[in-house]
Scaffold this motif. Structure first.
Motif, PDB file in Angstrom:
ATOM      1  N   CYS A  66     -52.212  17.727 -22.536  1.00 26.58           N
ATOM      2  CA  CYS A  66     -52.118  18.688 -23.634  1.00 26.58           C
ATOM      3  C   CYS A  66     -53.465  19.301 -23.962  1.00 26.58           C
ATOM      4  O   CYS A  66     -53.533  20.406 -24.475  1.00 26.58           O
ATOM      5  CB  CYS A  66     -51.524  18.030 -24.866  1.00 26.58           C
ATOM      6  N   ARG A  67     -54.533  18.615 -23.708  1.00 28.14           N
ATOM      7  CA  ARG A  67     -55.919  19.065 -23.922  1.00 28.14           C
ATOM      8  C   ARG A  67     -56.329  19.112 -25.380  1.00 28.14           C
ATOM      9  O   ARG A  67     -57.421  19.562 -25.689  1.00 28.14           O
ATOM     10  CB  ARG A  67     -56.208  20.429 -23.273  1.00 28.14           C
ATOM     11  N   VAL A 119     -59.658  17.281 -26.472  1.00 28.18           N
ATOM     12  CA  VAL A 119     -60.916  17.607 -25.787  1.00 28.18           C
ATOM     13  C   VAL A 119     -62.113  17.378 -26.709  1.00 28.18           C
ATOM     14  O   VAL A 119     -62.037  17.566 -27.920  1.00 28.18           O
ATOM     15  CB  VAL A 119     -60.967  19.059 -25.246  1.00 28.18           C
ATOM     16  N   GLY A 142     -62.825  25.103 -31.856  1.00 30.38           N
ATOM     17  CA  GLY A 142     -62.297  26.375 -31.365  1.00 30.38           C
ATOM     18  C   GLY A 142     -61.264  26.147 -30.280  1.00 30.38           C
ATOM     19  O   GLY A 142     -60.195  26.767 -30.266  1.00 30.38           O
ATOM     20  N   ALA A 143     -61.572  25.228 -29.358  1.00 30.99           N
ATOM     21  CA  ALA A 143     -60.638  24.955 -28.259  1.00 30.99           C
ATOM     22  C   ALA A 143     -59.350  24.361 -28.796  1.00 30.99           C
ATOM     23  O   ALA A 143     -58.251  24.703 -28.350  1.00 30.99           O
ATOM     24  CB  ALA A 143     -61.283  24.010 -27.251  1.00 30.99           C
ATOM     25  N   PHE A 174     -57.339  26.965 -30.381  1.00 33.99           N
ATOM     26  CA  PHE A 174     -56.782  27.782 -29.297  1.00 33.99           C
ATOM     27  C   PHE A 174     -55.535  27.122 -28.707  1.00 33.99           C
ATOM     28  O   PHE A 174     -54.482  27.747 -28.553  1.00 33.99           O
ATOM     29  CB  PHE A 174     -57.868  27.968 -28.237  1.00 33.99           C
ATOM     30  N   ILE A 175     -55.653  25.832 -28.396  1.00 34.05           N
ATOM     31  CA  ILE A 175     -54.520  25.122 -27.788  1.00 34.05           C
ATOM     32  C   ILE A 175     -53.331  25.079 -28.740  1.00 34.05           C
ATOM     33  O   ILE A 175     -52.178  25.301 -28.356  1.00 34.05           O
ATOM     34  CB  ILE A 175     -54.957  23.701 -27.361  1.00 34.05           C
ATOM     35  N   LEU A 203     -51.693  28.420 -28.879  1.00 35.02           N
ATOM     36  CA  LEU A 203     -50.865  28.618 -27.684  1.00 35.02           C
ATOM     37  C   LEU A 203     -49.541  27.890 -27.825  1.00 35.02           C
ATOM     38  O   LEU A 203     -48.468  28.435 -27.551  1.00 35.02           O
ATOM     39  CB  LEU A 203     -51.587  28.105 -26.434  1.00 35.02           C
ATOM     40  N   LEU A 204     -49.605  26.628 -28.245  1.00 35.02           N
ATOM     41  CA  LEU A 204     -48.373  25.850 -28.354  1.00 35.02           C
ATOM     42  C   LEU A 204     -47.449  26.442 -29.411  1.00 35.02           C
ATOM     43  O   LEU A 204     -46.226  26.481 -29.241  1.00 35.02           O
ATOM     44  CB  LEU A 204     -48.699  24.384 -28.673  1.00 35.02           C
ATOM     45  N   VAL A 223     -47.093  29.524 -30.335  1.00 36.82           N
ATOM     46  CA  VAL A 223     -46.389  30.755 -29.924  1.00 36.82           C
ATOM     47  C   VAL A 223     -45.527  30.540 -28.684  1.00 36.82           C
ATOM     48  O   VAL A 223     -44.819  31.432 -28.257  1.00 36.82           O
ATOM     49  CB  VAL A 223     -47.348  31.942 -29.647  1.00 36.82           C
ATOM     50  N   SER A 224     -45.618  29.326 -28.101  1.00 35.21           N
ATOM     51  CA  SER A 224     -44.919  29.123 -26.832  1.00 35.21           C
ATOM     52  C   SER A 224     -43.454  28.765 -27.033  1.00 35.21           C
ATOM     53  O   SER A 224     -42.720  28.598 -26.071  1.00 35.21           O
ATOM     54  CB  SER A 224     -45.602  28.035 -26.010  1.00 35.21           C
ATOM     55  N   LEU A 242     -57.128  31.862 -34.896  1.00 34.27           N
ATOM     56  CA  LEU A 242     -57.843  31.860 -33.618  1.00 34.27           C
ATOM     57  C   LEU A 242     -58.733  33.103 -33.512  1.00 34.27           C
ATOM     58  O   LEU A 242     -59.917  33.024 -33.240  1.00 34.27           O
ATOM     59  CB  LEU A 242     -56.832  31.831 -32.469  1.00 34.27           C
TER      60      LEU A 242
END
Lengths: 598, 912
Positions: free
Chosen positions: B48-49, B52, B84-85, B88-89, B92-93, B95-96, B148
């Motif tokens: 899933c990142r 990080v 920030g990352a 971002f992740i 993404l999730l 809106v996915s 974001l």
């Protein structure tokens, strides 16, 4: 005693030439030669790929080394008559340099060949890949013999390290160092793997090497096996490469027969064997950890590193994975020495690199050039310039992981560091030359479509991020671009690069970032002016008939599938823009240059 | 601090253990790092990142869950780049998929369109089912993921796959799946069912079954581990989806009572009804459950629940008050005892009742009625486990713990379809075999699911178990796999054992059992050669005419190899019903007092007599089958049955029915109107487990609490309360006012339970009773103080002219009596080998007539290559055709277990 022939005709049997009919040409040659009773004097043989695929079917006639292009069965009687009976050069099939309009009979005088340096491809078009003796006849397996009987693992690793050889699969990691890590890892069982899962669109470097010189790869693996202490090697080769698989199988069988694979090779006490594993065509399986999972019979998905394969690789055992071209370099380094190898190339990038040169360039084919050569030399001297006298716009290097470099930086030397600075990567060898009819936003969209499909779907940034990039690029190319889209593309790209799990995601945005970097105006034209400067993006263009030029010939009207062109005979025609689907058939069919794209 | 083992996180130095990940070090030190795909005890996939972190010197951010801490590593967990990352992740999730909580749309102008879309997809106007209990939602708020890029929104991505709910248990909503893969890890690495995996690639990625079929047509066993692992609303229990929010439920920790694994559960209650159950950490299950434990709770609300006492008048059961029903019981009971003596009454307890119920019942029979005629239904399942080991190892239970499986370097499972009968224990065995590569030996004629993970699968013909066990010993002696001299020092009669074993060479064993000689030898080597071999057995070897002898031979084998005793993996019965162990511990046995004291032991008798203020009968009582026989012969005239439906579980149904009719008094305490209850003169309504306070003892001797989660239905009472009432009605004193009171007396009287109380178990979450103390029944000893092997010559089954061995077994979804709500899933069928079927021209789906010496029935046949030739499998099923009709009331003499698996039948194809 072997028969001595006065003439050797070497017909190319690479995939390109074979599909163009080279084997039929060969058969026709044999028949025709027999007809003339010359079979005692002239030998016809097939070889691996010549590399100059654009000119196929190809034959090279020795001892003079004359290069004949575009042969066909119908011309064979004439060809044999001229060449063998009359003893003349057959001008009809000679290569001509377009600009100078001059015939160049000798292969090595042709620009395409002249500027190349062959290391990995040293046996190009000289041997029959299905005959091990021909490989041995060109110093084949001498390096193996030396490595197995005279060198310690440490000495082999040191030699490779000193040569400066770096991974040719794209990463550019020091091969010697990789071997050293694995050599130093303790373990009874180790593996050495060859990555032949060539997946970049349009790339065929690995296929070429495997098809034309499979023993070079086997040799590289045997030497690597000895260096790291592995007794088993796997070649992970795409199932879509049937000819490469067939030639590898033949090569492995012959090597076993000659005692070059198997137990106690050359009496050295070293056991080593190689098995093939067929990849099912997933791009991500070129990633090393995914490739190993795939060999283990699992779904090919990358896993985090560490542990690195040198510590825990295939089945948890220390493993080295190199690509086909890297292995093909190894025997040459052992044979000719690290000093010779490192004399080629630049300070940090030694040796040569094989590229599949394609796109809008005259001489399409496979080339091997010394590291540090400029892009200009590749495009113009080797590639023979841009087709149809158009302008060079960009060079796409490194495939889906690489980037699009503009004509303005054509003097960049091709080495790992210089190319990285441009935002692209050297990659495994894909090089697509693009003329000014290419839309750079569309090119970015093309590559993102590829990566969004080929992402394994495991990690979020790559799976969802590439999909959002793709959606945005589609929006832009289809006229829905909005202010801020470029910033979104850049932000998302940067984040995908920094947070993705494997190399696929970490490089997937490169085509987007480089096109924005070098062709930002093109993005802006799409977003703000709703125009595609290259005239590629269908939603942003219209075909317009110039009433001044239109003669009313009615050809466009007849070709229009939408029947949206109106006009009487001999009067200027008009396209109904509301019905036009921008298929471009009218544009292509107009003989009077009366239709323009806006 | 060891300088070679320190890392710096956010500027502070921390020590790490070799192999620890950055995430583990951070969490151990209270540093927050979010995770989504991380699942404890499974592979860190770094998918899933979200976890990080920035590591100095590394180009890219690294997943802290998968990054081992190393010397001098400098880590930042909250730098702007990291935050920030993460943002971002999360963006993404969000809106996915259909993440229609407010966290997604904070800056979205398409909010309404989106909600309408989602509503269309869901077919519901509810917001996401996981709202409020969703890790993604929580993190999206925490990191304000919508910001974001200020002012700019990401395009919403369309969901590719429709939701799937064509099964009774699980809804898979792919529109909310974030592909973290926790469900895959749960399925592959925790339950080892391998039903789901990643499928397709890139934007089409999906969690799929083999062939991307629906769950109901896949290898899925509906254990629900995936639901428990899902951090979002992608996998949810079908029947609570959109009906019950987590904040509307009350959580009650308890213990599952289905099998004897003793899984810790959380019961979720709304409006005085159980709506959901999930696994709790703490028990032997470590949070896992099986389909029964997770979904088999609706019986509590069954419409057929008994709500008040019933008394038979004029041949019909009529509602009565507790007092009237008690009087209708006590009066005749007193009369019968007076007229025919105390041994004319008898009691049978279910092995599912709590320890408190079982203890109270046996005490009532011994102290109030004055008889030892008390038994429990564990008799029908694994009585040999109690009797055989009592004589050899001196214990009546697993020596170690279920968790010992993790430490074993060889595991042997004999006659147990554990993935069906004890799924959570089987999962641990599968983990050892499939993930750690521990050699697994499975001995079973059928290709069970567990056999699929076995390195050695031995398939003996039914009834030949002792033969292959001696075959093992033959190989062990012959190949000198053990130190014979040393074994001889401990066991006086090793010579005799060797002599018997000498007659069972692998070749001879092959002829008798059908197990290939080479396979037998390899398995014997693996078992004997291991440092610590766990051995599990179950009904496959106990429900035979030779049940006790089988267990004894198995014990001899384990003892010979030294695989028993402290710190060894031992010989472990997988006890059947939920409290089989406890019911026996409590002395619900005709010859054994609480704590395994012999009834014949005068000292023990006077000890308990002193405690209970009475004198105890010295003559051992009757086992279940003996009771039934005595009813027939007029010896027993009154029977009290607590929680068991005798007619559905005893062999020879017709005979049993006749016997029950003959009784002068039949009293049944149950939750449902079973056939046995219908035959009774007095029926008392019992409480379901979720309405009960008490304890259960699992197969690994772990005493655990069951807690009352919901109000009882009607006038139902717990079993111990019935016997308090009955004692009082019969003029005896019973001092208990609560289940805890009963347990306090258990702790006083049963040495193994001493020191425990409901309160201590509540605090410690389950306590394993220890061996030792004053339990009598020491192992038999030979000359010179040495122990003895049983060393009995194996007896081969008689074939008696019938061509097929009938094997009666439970199937996961039908086995347990009270799970009426699960029956809809499975159909009833008999299984046979296709080769046998081919010879008889039988096709899959044909009807056949199965005939035994006792009777016959018809059943649909399923062809199954996993069934051994010459065997025919019939599951127990609450279906119209009753398997028990085929079985004679024969029982094994040593333990009194009916020989369910020793019958021969013939099969005939029925004409359509």
């Amino acid at each position: 005693m072997e028969r001595v022939y006065r003439t050797h005709i070497l017909v190319c049997a690479g995939t390109g030439c074979v599909s163009a009919g080279s084997l039929k040409v060969r058969d026709a040659l044999v028949r025709e030669i027999e007809k003339h009773g010359l079979e005692e004097e002239v030998m016809v043989a097939t070889t691996g790929c010549n590399g100059f695929c654009a000119a196929g079917p190809i034959a090279v006639v020795h001892p003079d080394g004359i290069f004949y292009k575009r042969l066909n069965v119908e011309d064979v009687p004439y060809f044999v008559e001229e060449l063998l009976v009359k003893g003349r050069v057959v001008e009809k099939h000679l290569f001509a340099e377009e600009e100078r309009n001059e015939l160049i009979p000798v292969m090595n005088d042709i620009g395409f060949f002249k500027n190349q340096v062959l290391v990995a491809l040293k046996n190009r078009a000289l041997i029959d890949p299905d005959v091990i003796d021909e490989y041995i006849g060109r110093d084949g397996y001498v390096a193996t013999s030396r490595a197995l009987t005279e060198m310690s693992p440490g000495a082999i690793v040191e030699e490779i390290q000193k040569s400066g050889l770096r991974g040719r699969g794209g990463g550019g990691f020091s091969t010697g160092l990789k071997w050293k890590f694995c050599m130093e890892t303790k373990g009874d069982v180790k593996y050495i793997l060859c990555n032949a899962d060539e997946g970049d669109p349009g790339a065929f470097m690995d296929r070429y090497i495997l098809e034309s010189d499979p023993h070079a790869v086997l040799e590289g693996m045997i030497i690597g096996g000895k260096a790291i202490g592995a007794n088993k090697g796997y070649i992970y080769v795409r199932a879509e490469y049937p000819l490469a698989i067939q030639r590898l199988n033949t090569a492995i069988a012959q090597a076993r027969e000659y005692g070059l694979l198997g137990e106690n090779i050359l009496g050295s006490g070293f056991d080593f064997d190689i098995e093939l594993y067929y990849g099912a065509g997933a791009f991500v399986c070129g990633e090393e950890t995914a490739l190993m999972q795939s060999i283990e019979g699992k779904r090919g998905m990358p896993r985090p590193r560490p542990p690195f394969p040198a510590q825990k690789g295939l089945w948890g055992k220390p493993t080295v994975l190199n690509n086909v071209e890297t292995y093909a370099n190894v025997p040459q380094i052992i044979l000719r020495g690290s000093a010779w190898f490192s004399s080629l190339g630049t300070e940090t990038s030694k040796g040569t690199k094989v590229f599949a040169l394609t796109g809008d360039v005259n001489n399409i084919g496979l080339i091997e050039v010394p590291m540090g050569i400029t892009l200009r030399k590749i495009v113009y001297d080797i590639g023979g310039g841009i087709k149809n006298n158009r302008e060079l716009k960009a060079i796409q290097i490194g495939g889906p992981s690489g980037g699009c470099l503009p004509a303005s930086i054509i003097d960049t030397p091709v080495d790992y560091e210089s190319i990285i600075k441009t935002g692209a990567i050297v990659g495994s060898g894909g090089m697509v030359v693009m003329d000014d009819s290419n839309c750079m936003v569309d090119i970015a969209r093309f590559f993102l479509e590829f990566t969004a499909e080929e992402s394994c779907g495991k990690c979020t940034p790559c799976r969802v991020g590439t999909r959002i990039l793709l959606e945005k690029l589609k929006d832009i190319t289809e006229g829905r671009g909005k202010d801020g889209d470029i910033e979104i593309l850049e932000t998302i790209s940067r984040n995908i690069i920094s947070s993705s799990l494997c190399g696929l995601g970490q490089t997937a945005p490169n085509p987007v970032l480089t096109t924005i970097r070098y062709f930002r105006h093109e993005y802006e034209a799409h977003i703000y002016d709703k125009k595609c400067p290259a005239g590629k993006c269908k939603a942003l263009i219209s075909y317009i008939i110039d009433p001044e030029k239109c003669t009313g010939c009615m050809l466009c009207k007849r070709n229009c599938p939408q029947e949206c062109i109106t006009g009487e005979k001999k009067t200027p025609h008009v396209i109904d823009q509301t019905l036009c689907i921008r298929c471009g058939l009218c544009y292509e069919s107009c003989r009077f240059n009366a239709i323009r794209v806006e | 601090m060891n300088p070679d083992k320190t890392i710096t996180i956010n500027g502070s130095r921390y020590e790490f253990q070799v192999g620890e990940t950055v995430l583990e070090v951070a969490r151990r030190n209270g540093i927050f790092i979010p995770t989504l795909c991380h699942l404890s005890g499974t592979t860190n996939t770094g998918a899933c990142r979200i976890c990080v972190v920035e590591v100095e010197g590394m180009r890219n951010l690294v997943a802290s869950c998968a990054m081992p801490a190393s010397k001098n590593m400098v880590v930042f967990t909250d730098s702007p780049r990291v935050t920030g990352a993460r943002r971002f992740i999360l963006a993404l999730l969000m809106v996915s998929g259909n993440h229609n909580c407010a966290a997604r749309g904070a800056s979205g102008e398409d909010w309404t369109d989106f909600q309408v879309d989602v509503r269309r997809h869901d077919g519901s106007s509810e917001i996401c089912d996981a709202y409020g209990s969703c890790v993604l939602q929580e993190l999206a708020y925490r990191y304000q993921a919508h910001e974001l890029i200020p002012g700019l929104r990401l395009p919403a991505l369309k969901t590719v796959y429709p939701a799937e709910d064509v099964n009774p248990y699980i809804t898979r909503d792919f529109s909310r799946c974030i592909l973290c893969g926790r469900c895959v890890k749960a399925c592959k690495e925790i339950q080892v069912n391998n039903a789901i995996s990643y499928g397709y690639r890139g934007m089409h990625a999906k969690i799929v079954t083999a062939g991307d079929s629906v769950l109901a047509e896949s290898d899925c066993v509906f254990c629900g581990e995936c639901i428990q692992a899902c951090p979002v609303g992608a996998l949810v229990e079908k029947d609570v989806r959109y009906s019950t929010r987590f904040w509307g439920m009350r959580r009650v920790p308890s213990t599952c009572g289905y099998c004897s694994a003793g899984c810790a559960v959380n019961i979720y209650v709304r409006d005085n009804a159980v709506v959901r159950i999930d696994g709790a950490p703490g028990g032997a299950n470590g949070g896992s459950l099986c389909v029964k434990g997770r979904y088999g709770f609706r019986y509590q609300q069954a419409p057929g629940r008994l709500m008040q006492p019933l008394v038979k008048k004029d041949g019909a059961l009529k509602p009565a008050s507790w007092e009237d029903a008690l009087a209708a019981t006590a009066g005749p009971l007193r009369e019968i005892i007076k007229k025919h003596g105390p041994d004319a009454v008898a009691g049978i307890a279910s092995a599912r009742c709590t320890n408190e119920d079982a203890y109270a019942m046996q005490k009532f029979f011994r102290a109030v009625a004055g008889t030892n005629n008390i038994d429990n239904t564990a008799r029908l399942v694994d009585a040999p486990a109690v009797y055989a080991l009592r004589q050899s190892a001196g214990v009546q239970a697993i020596a170690g713990s279920i968790a010992d499986i993790d430490e074993s370097d060889c595991i042997m499972v004999v006659g147990s379809d554990a993935t069906t009968s004890h799924p959570v224990i089987a999962a641990r065995i599968k983990r050892a075999a499939a993930i750690k590569g521990v050699p697994l030996i499975v001995v079973d004629p059928r290709a069970t699911a567990l056999a699929g993970h076995a390195k050695y699968h031995l398939r003996p013909d039914p009834g030949t178990d002792a033969v292959w066990m001696y075959g093992f010993m033959h190989v062990i002696f012959n190949e000198k796999l053990i130190d014979e001299g040393k074994a001889g020092e401990c066991f006086g009669n090793i010579g005799k054992l060797k002599e018997i074993a000498a007659g069972f060479s692998p070749g001879h064993v092959e002829k008798l059992t059908g197990i290939p000689a080479a396979l037998l030898s390899s398995a014997a080597r693996a078992y004997a050669g291991a440092r610590s071999s766990s051995l599990f057995y179950s009904t496959g070897i106990t429900q035979h005419m030779s049940g006790t002898a089988n267990v004894r031979a198995l014990a001899d084998l384990a003892l010979l190899c030294g695989h028993t005793g402290a710190g060894r993996a031992g010989i472990n019965p997988l006890r059947g019903p939920g409290n089989a162990q406890g019911a026996c511990d409590m002395g619900c046995l005709p010859d054994i007092l609480p704590g395994y004291c012999d009834v014949g032991d005068e000292a023990a008798r006077s000890h308990f007599g002193g405690l209970w203020g009475c004198s105890l009968p010295g003559r051992p009582g009757k086992t279940i089958m003996e009771i039934m026989e005595a009813i027939e012969g007029g010896g027993v005239r009154a029977l009290i049955v607590m929680g068991a439906d005798l007619i559905s579980c005893l062999p020879d149904t017709a005979g049993m029915k006749k016997a029950l009719e003959k009784l002068e008094l039949l009293v049944v305490h149950d939750i449902l109107m079973t056939e046995t209850a219908a035959a009774a003169g007095v029926v008392f309504p019992a409480r379901a487990l979720a309405e009960t306070e008490g304890t259960l003892t699992s197969t690994e001797r772990r005493v655990q609490r069951v807690r009352q989660a919901v109000e009882q239905r009607g006038q139902s009472r717990e079993g111990w309360r019935l016997f308090v009432d009955l004692s009082r009605t019969m003029g005896s004193d019973a001092a208990w006012n609560s289940s805890a009171d009963v347990f306090d007396e258990i702790a006083r009287d049963v040495p193994a339970y001493s020191g425990m109380s409901h309160a201590t178990i509540d605090r410690e979450g389950g306590v394993q009773w220890r061996f030792g103390g004053a339990i009598s029944g020491a192992p038999e000893t030979g000359g010179g103080g040495a122990l003895l092997f049983h060393a009995e010559e194996p007896v081969l089954p008689e074939k008696g002219g019938m061509p097929f061995s009938l094997v009666v077994l439970g199937v996961i979804k039908e086995y347990f009596h009270y799970t009426g709500d699960l029956d809809s899933v499975a159909r009833w069928f008999g299984s046979m080998n296709p080769a046998d079927a081919g010879r008889m021209d039988i096709d899959d789906g044909d009807r056949v007539k199965v005939t035994s010496s006792q009777g016959s029935l018809t059943v649909t046949v399923a062809l199954d290559a996993g069934v051994k030739e010459g065997t025919f499998y019939l599951p127990l099923h609450p279906s119209s055709e009753r398997v028990n009709d085929l079985l004679a009331a024969e029982r094994e003499p040593a333990s009194g277990i009916p020989a369910y698996k020793s019958f021969r039948v013939k099969i005939e194809k029925l004409k359509m």
